[in-house]
Write a protein that holds these residues in place. Structure first.
Motif, PDB file in Angstrom:
ATOM      1  N   ASN A  12      -2.271   5.941  18.119  1.00  0.00           N
ATOM      2  CA  ASN A  12      -2.241   4.514  18.454  1.00  0.00           C
ATOM      3  C   ASN A  12      -1.116   3.835  17.658  1.00  0.00           C
ATOM      4  O   ASN A  12      -0.532   4.436  16.747  1.00  0.00           O
ATOM      5  N   PRO A  13      -0.773   2.562  18.002  1.00  0.00           N
ATOM      6  CA  PRO A  13       0.367   1.921  17.324  1.00  0.00           C
ATOM      7  C   PRO A  13       0.216   1.898  15.800  1.00  0.00           C
ATOM      8  O   PRO A  13       1.188   2.078  15.076  1.00  0.00           O
ATOM      9  N   ALA A  14      -1.038   1.696  15.328  1.00  0.00           N
ATOM     10  CA  ALA A  14      -1.229   1.645  13.873  1.00  0.00           C
ATOM     11  C   ALA A  14      -0.885   2.985  13.229  1.00  0.00           C
ATOM     12  O   ALA A  14      -0.320   3.034  12.128  1.00  0.00           O
ATOM     13  N   ALA A  15      -1.205   4.066  13.948  1.00  0.00           N
ATOM     14  CA  ALA A  15      -0.881   5.394  13.414  1.00  0.00           C
ATOM     15  C   ALA A  15       0.628   5.563  13.309  1.00  0.00           C
ATOM     16  O   ALA A  15       1.149   6.053  12.299  1.00  0.00           O
ATOM     17  N   HIS A  16       1.332   5.079  14.335  1.00  0.00           N
ATOM     18  CA  HIS A  16       2.799   5.167  14.310  1.00  0.00           C
ATOM     19  C   HIS A  16       3.357   4.329  13.177  1.00  0.00           C
ATOM     20  O   HIS A  16       4.299   4.730  12.496  1.00  0.00           O
ATOM     21  N   ALA A  17       2.723   3.138  12.969  1.00  0.00           N
ATOM     22  CA  ALA A  17       3.221   2.239  11.924  1.00  0.00           C
ATOM     23  C   ALA A  17       3.014   2.852  10.545  1.00  0.00           C
ATOM     24  O   ALA A  17       3.872   2.753   9.671  1.00  0.00           O
ATOM     25  N   ILE A  18       1.868   3.482  10.340  1.00  0.00           N
ATOM     26  CA  ILE A  18       1.586   4.061   9.018  1.00  0.00           C
ATOM     27  C   ILE A  18       2.614   5.144   8.690  1.00  0.00           C
ATOM     28  O   ILE A  18       3.160   5.199   7.599  1.00  0.00           O
ATOM     29  N   VAL A  24      -8.272   9.782  11.559  1.00  0.00           N
ATOM     30  CA  VAL A  24      -8.227   8.349  11.274  1.00  0.00           C
ATOM     31  C   VAL A  24      -7.539   8.131   9.919  1.00  0.00           C
ATOM     32  O   VAL A  24      -7.928   8.724   8.920  1.00  0.00           O
ATOM     33  N   ASN A  25      -6.485   7.305   9.940  1.00  0.00           N
ATOM     34  CA  ASN A  25      -5.741   7.010   8.710  1.00  0.00           C
ATOM     35  C   ASN A  25      -5.810   5.515   8.409  1.00  0.00           C
ATOM     36  O   ASN A  25      -5.546   4.702   9.282  1.00  0.00           O
ATOM     37  N   GLN A  26      -6.177   5.198   7.179  1.00  0.00           N
ATOM     38  CA  GLN A  26      -6.174   3.783   6.788  1.00  0.00           C
ATOM     39  C   GLN A  26      -5.159   3.611   5.670  1.00  0.00           C
ATOM     40  O   GLN A  26      -5.212   4.325   4.662  1.00  0.00           O
ATOM     41  N   ASP A  27      -4.244   2.655   5.867  1.00  0.00           N
ATOM     42  CA  ASP A  27      -3.199   2.425   4.868  1.00  0.00           C
ATOM     43  C   ASP A  27      -3.799   1.668   3.690  1.00  0.00           C
ATOM     44  O   ASP A  27      -4.245   0.534   3.838  1.00  0.00           O
ATOM     45  N   ILE A  28      -3.852   2.284   2.508  1.00  0.00           N
ATOM     46  CA  ILE A  28      -4.442   1.612   1.344  1.00  0.00           C
ATOM     47  C   ILE A  28      -3.391   1.432   0.249  1.00  0.00           C
ATOM     48  O   ILE A  28      -3.723   1.290  -0.923  1.00  0.00           O
ATOM     49  N   THR A  29      -2.115   1.447   0.662  1.00  0.00           N
ATOM     50  CA  THR A  29      -1.032   1.313  -0.320  1.00  0.00           C
ATOM     51  C   THR A  29      -1.188   0.031  -1.132  1.00  0.00           C
ATOM     52  O   THR A  29      -1.096   0.051  -2.357  1.00  0.00           O
ATOM     53  N   ASN A  30      -1.469  -1.083  -0.416  1.00  0.00           N
ATOM     54  CA  ASN A  30      -1.622  -2.366  -1.112  1.00  0.00           C
ATOM     55  C   ASN A  30      -2.792  -2.346  -2.064  1.00  0.00           C
ATOM     56  O   ASN A  30      -2.686  -2.791  -3.198  1.00  0.00           O
ATOM     57  N   ARG A  31      -3.908  -1.812  -1.535  1.00  0.00           N
ATOM     58  CA  ARG A  31      -5.106  -1.770  -2.377  1.00  0.00           C
ATOM     59  C   ARG A  31      -4.826  -0.942  -3.627  1.00  0.00           C
ATOM     60  O   ARG A  31      -5.182  -1.315  -4.730  1.00  0.00           O
ATOM     61  N   LYS A  32      -4.127   0.181  -3.426  1.00  0.00           N
ATOM     62  CA  LYS A  32      -3.803   1.058  -4.546  1.00  0.00           C
ATOM     63  C   LYS A  32      -2.925   0.328  -5.553  1.00  0.00           C
ATOM     64  O   LYS A  32      -3.100   0.456  -6.758  1.00  0.00           O
ATOM     65  N   ARG A  33      -1.929  -0.425  -4.997  1.00  0.00           N
ATOM     66  CA  ARG A  33      -1.017  -1.131  -5.878  1.00  0.00           C
ATOM     67  C   ARG A  33      -1.777  -2.180  -6.694  1.00  0.00           C
ATOM     68  O   ARG A  33      -1.612  -2.293  -7.899  1.00  0.00           O
ATOM     69  N   ILE A  34      -2.687  -2.901  -6.001  1.00  0.00           N
ATOM     70  CA  ILE A  34      -3.474  -3.918  -6.696  1.00  0.00           C
ATOM     71  C   ILE A  34      -4.355  -3.260  -7.752  1.00  0.00           C
ATOM     72  O   ILE A  34      -4.453  -3.730  -8.878  1.00  0.00           O
ATOM     73  N   GLU A  35      -4.957  -2.118  -7.362  1.00  0.00           N
ATOM     74  CA  GLU A  35      -5.807  -1.384  -8.316  1.00  0.00           C
ATOM     75  C   GLU A  35      -5.004  -0.997  -9.545  1.00  0.00           C
ATOM     76  O   GLU A  35      -5.445  -1.155 -10.679  1.00  0.00           O
ATOM     77  N   HIS A  36      -3.795  -0.524  -9.261  1.00  0.00           N
ATOM     78  CA  HIS A  36      -2.917  -0.079 -10.341  1.00  0.00           C
ATOM     79  C   HIS A  36      -2.573  -1.258 -11.245  1.00  0.00           C
ATOM     80  O   HIS A  36      -2.631  -1.150 -12.474  1.00  0.00           O
ATOM     81  N   GLY A  80      -5.012   3.661  11.766  1.00  0.00           N
ATOM     82  CA  GLY A  80      -4.271   4.611  12.580  1.00  0.00           C
ATOM     83  C   GLY A  80      -5.240   5.659  13.125  1.00  0.00           C
ATOM     84  O   GLY A  80      -5.999   6.254  12.370  1.00  0.00           O
ATOM     85  N   VAL A  81      -5.220   5.847  14.449  1.00  0.00           N
ATOM     86  CA  VAL A  81      -6.082   6.871  15.044  1.00  0.00           C
ATOM     87  C   VAL A  81      -5.198   7.775  15.878  1.00  0.00           C
ATOM     88  O   VAL A  81      -4.402   7.295  16.678  1.00  0.00           O
TER      89      VAL A  81
END
Ligand code: ADP
Length: 645
Positions: A181-187, A265-277, A167-168
């Protein structure tokens, strides 16, 4: 004093003017030459009344670049406005009028033109006002630059930005979102970004503390000019979801280096966090299990050794160290060397070969249970061990083996003593019994010869029967001990039922009411592979039970038929039967049906019968209906020589 006539003066004046004119012409020619080599096109917007017309002049190469001839615009046939894209032309025209009205000295604008070759190019115009002697704007001189390349690059950059997976978004100095940008809206799940930074909800990912407005990277970038990279923040999106993002902000500056906003700049790391958890949870669980296993292995009295697939010892517990007498230095050596330091022998006393060693077989995928070895340790001590080994697999691959060593030295000694005891029981105890039996039979002979009274003879035959039963009971106990100690050696031979059964019945005629027994043998019955004496015990036990547990006036039927590679013998009575709840247990050691009080029974008969049958490679089972009778089945293998090919 000036003597020149007015005419002369006028001539000189004309000559001066002509000189000035020629100088001006030279200057114009020079300027035109310069313009010709300038990297831009010069056009002149002349403003006459309310109309605007553009005259183009200038760089010939530049015209050629747009696909027009050098004089394309000079003959007056083609106007600059003719080639401006239809979509942009009205805007260009009204723009010029507005600038004239507002008396703008200069302005810049961008529009599209059609080239002579039918393409479209983007141009940028920088204009400067041209005025008459009264200071009124009469037109604008414009320098036209082809910016198509720059424009395409900008568009590309924009497309890239739009399709970026991160997201930018950009904000201005006040924190208003100017683009996302669309990714920013999606996040953020935001159809539109709200104007104020202050409305955004977030927490630091590590501490869980809420972010104040001044904590946001975007706020800090705009206010301090710092570049902030990859801060982990948990956010609440516009529709109330919780997400984790990597948050970065880079300040944007103008030409004079003033901060005008920031790129966020935003990067969605929810999945990564969940996997880490999940990984952390899994790791904790794995550690917990490993600790449990460690404690279990350590606490085991048995020796446990874990090997890799090259049979290197990965770990061994205290029990294993104690049993094997391994020093840690010896434990670290390869198996072949370890087996030179300690010696394993089979129960027959032969050294164990490496390929037969249970842990070697285990890494080849085999599970080996309770193999008994004698072990001579490095320190010379002799032990008896029971060794089991099993492969350790991950999915299908064997990655090692686990071996358990149980010290059975004491048990072995006990077994040895038991064998001696068995010897005593079977020989020494039977000797006086056979003396009693011999004398009783002798006395019975005398009584019969002297025709003495019946009471004495009845007493003597009771002695004889009891001695025989006692003999059988001793035999039972000895057999059980031997069977359980795996010391019973069978002497098998082909046994044919047409001889075997009549002989048996004849032999037990004195102690059993064999007149009740009916024998039915299938024709051409093959002999079975059996130990004659033990098979007698099997049949005798079944027969005596059948006779014992049924009324004296009912028959007991013995049948034998062939079924595939087995002969199945059935002993059927019409007696009391066995209750369904007892039936599964009757072959257990010392099991007796509740409420039963038969003096001569110890509850070993069927147990021995089963063990003997199984020692022959056979099977035994029973069916029974209370009040109707019971049928016992014994299946024995047909003697090998008589097996059909
Ligand atoms: P026991 O020496 O007591 O006869 P067995 O092992 O031979 O011991 O039999 C176990 C029990 O099974 C017996 O106590 C009896 O209750 C039951 N049983 C065995 N055979 C029969 C039969 N043919 N009919 C009824 N009950 C039987």
């Amino acid at each position: 004093m000036n003597t020149d006539s007015p005419l002369q003066q006028a001539r000189r004046r004309i000559a001066d003017l002509e000189h000035t004119l020629s100088q001006a012409r030279d200057e114009i020619a020079r300027l035109e030459g310069e313009v010709t080599v300038c990297p831009w096109l010069t056009i002149y917007w002349s403003v006459t009344g309310a109309t605007v017309s553009a005259i183009s002049r200038g760089n010939l190469h530049y015209l050629a670049q747009f696909g027009y001839a050098d004089d394309a615009f000079q003959s007056g046939q083609k106007q600059w406005t003719d080639i401006i894209a239809a979509a942009d032309l009205p805007q260009v025209a009204t723009d010029t009028m507005r600038h004239v009205q507002e008396r703008d000295e200069q302005f810049t604008r961008v529009y599209r033109i059609h080239t002579g070759t039918g393409n479209v190019r983007w141009v940028e115009e920088h204009t400067a006002a041209v005025k008459d002697s009264h200071g009124n704007i009469t037109g604008y001189l414009a320098c036209v630059l082809d910016i198509t390349k720059r424009r395409l690059e900008e568009e590309q950059r924009f497309t890239i930005l739009e399709s970026l997976p991160v997201g930018v978004w950009t904000i201005d100095r006040q924190g208003h979102v100017t683009h996302g940008n669309p990714a920013a809206h999606a996040i953020w799940n935001a159809p539109e970004f709200s104007d104020e930074l202050i409305g955004y909800k977030g927490w630091w990912a590590d501490t869980g503390k809420p972010l104040a407005m001044s904590d946001w990277a975007s706020y800090r970038a705009v206010t301090t000019g710092a570049t902030i990279l990859n801060e982990e923040v948990e956010i609440e999106t516009f529709d109330g979801q919780r997400k984790f993002i990597l948050n970065s902000a880079i300040p944007l500056r103008d030409e004079v280096h003033h901060i005008v906003g920031a790129i966020v700049v935003n990067q969605d790391i929810t999945n990564r966090k969940r996997i880490e958890h999940e990984r952390e949870k899994l790791l904790t669980e794995v550690n917990r299990r490993a600790a449990e296993l460690d404690a279990t292995i350590a606490a085991m009295a048995d020796g446990v050794v874990i090997y890799d697939n090259h049979l290197t010892i990965l770990r061994m517990n205290a029990g294993a160290e104690r049993i094997l007498g391994f020093t840690s230095e010896l434990a670290a050596r390869p198996l072949a060397e370890r087996l030179k330091a300690v010696h394993f022998r089979t129960t027959e006393g032969t050294p164990v070969s490496l390929p037969k060693f249970p842990v070697v077989r285990a890494v080849a995928g085999e599970t080996v249970r309770n193999v008994i070895y004698s072990l001579t340790r490095q320190d010379g001590r002799e032990l008896w061990v029971s060794l089991s080994a099993a492969p350790i697999r991950i999915t299908d691959a064997v990655i090692g083996a686990v071996g358990t060593f149980t010290d059975i030295t004491e048990f072995h000694a006990l077994q040895q003593r038991q064998t001696e005891l068995l010897h005593i029981v079977s020989h020494d105890l039977r000797l006086p019994l056979s003396v009693i039996q011999g004398y009783a039979q002798l006395l019975a002979g005398i009584i019969t010869a002297r025709q003495l009274d019946g009471e004495l003879s009845a007493g003597l035959s009771a002695i004889v029967r009891s001695v025989q039963r006692m003999n059988l009971m001793i035999q039972d106990l000895v057999d059980v001990a031997r069977l359980e100690g795996k010391q019973l050696m069978l002497q098998c031979e082909p046994v044919a039922f047409d001889h075997f059964l009549p002989e048996l019945l004849q032999r037990v005629a004195e102690i059993l009411p064999i007149s009740r027994v009916q024998v039915h043998l299938a024709p051409e019955l093959p002999p079975v592979w059996a130990d004659y004496a033990r098979l007698e015990r099997v049949l005798l036990n079944l027969l005596s039970n059948a006779l014992k547990y049924s009324a004296p006036d009912t028959p007991v039927e013995v049948r034998a038929i062939r079924q595939d590679d087995e002969v199945v013998i059935t002993v059927a009575d019409q007696g009391c039967g066995i209750a369904a709840e007892d039936l599964p247990h009757i072959f257990e050691r010392f099991y007796r049906v509740k409420g039963e009080r038969k003096a001569e029974a110890v509850g070993l008969g069927l147990y021995i019968t089963k063990m003997l049958t199984e020692a022959h490679g056979g099977r035994i089972w029973a069916r029974s209906t209370v009040g109707k009778g019971s049928t016992f089945f014994v299946a024995l293998p047909v003697a090998r020589g008589d097996l059909l090919p």
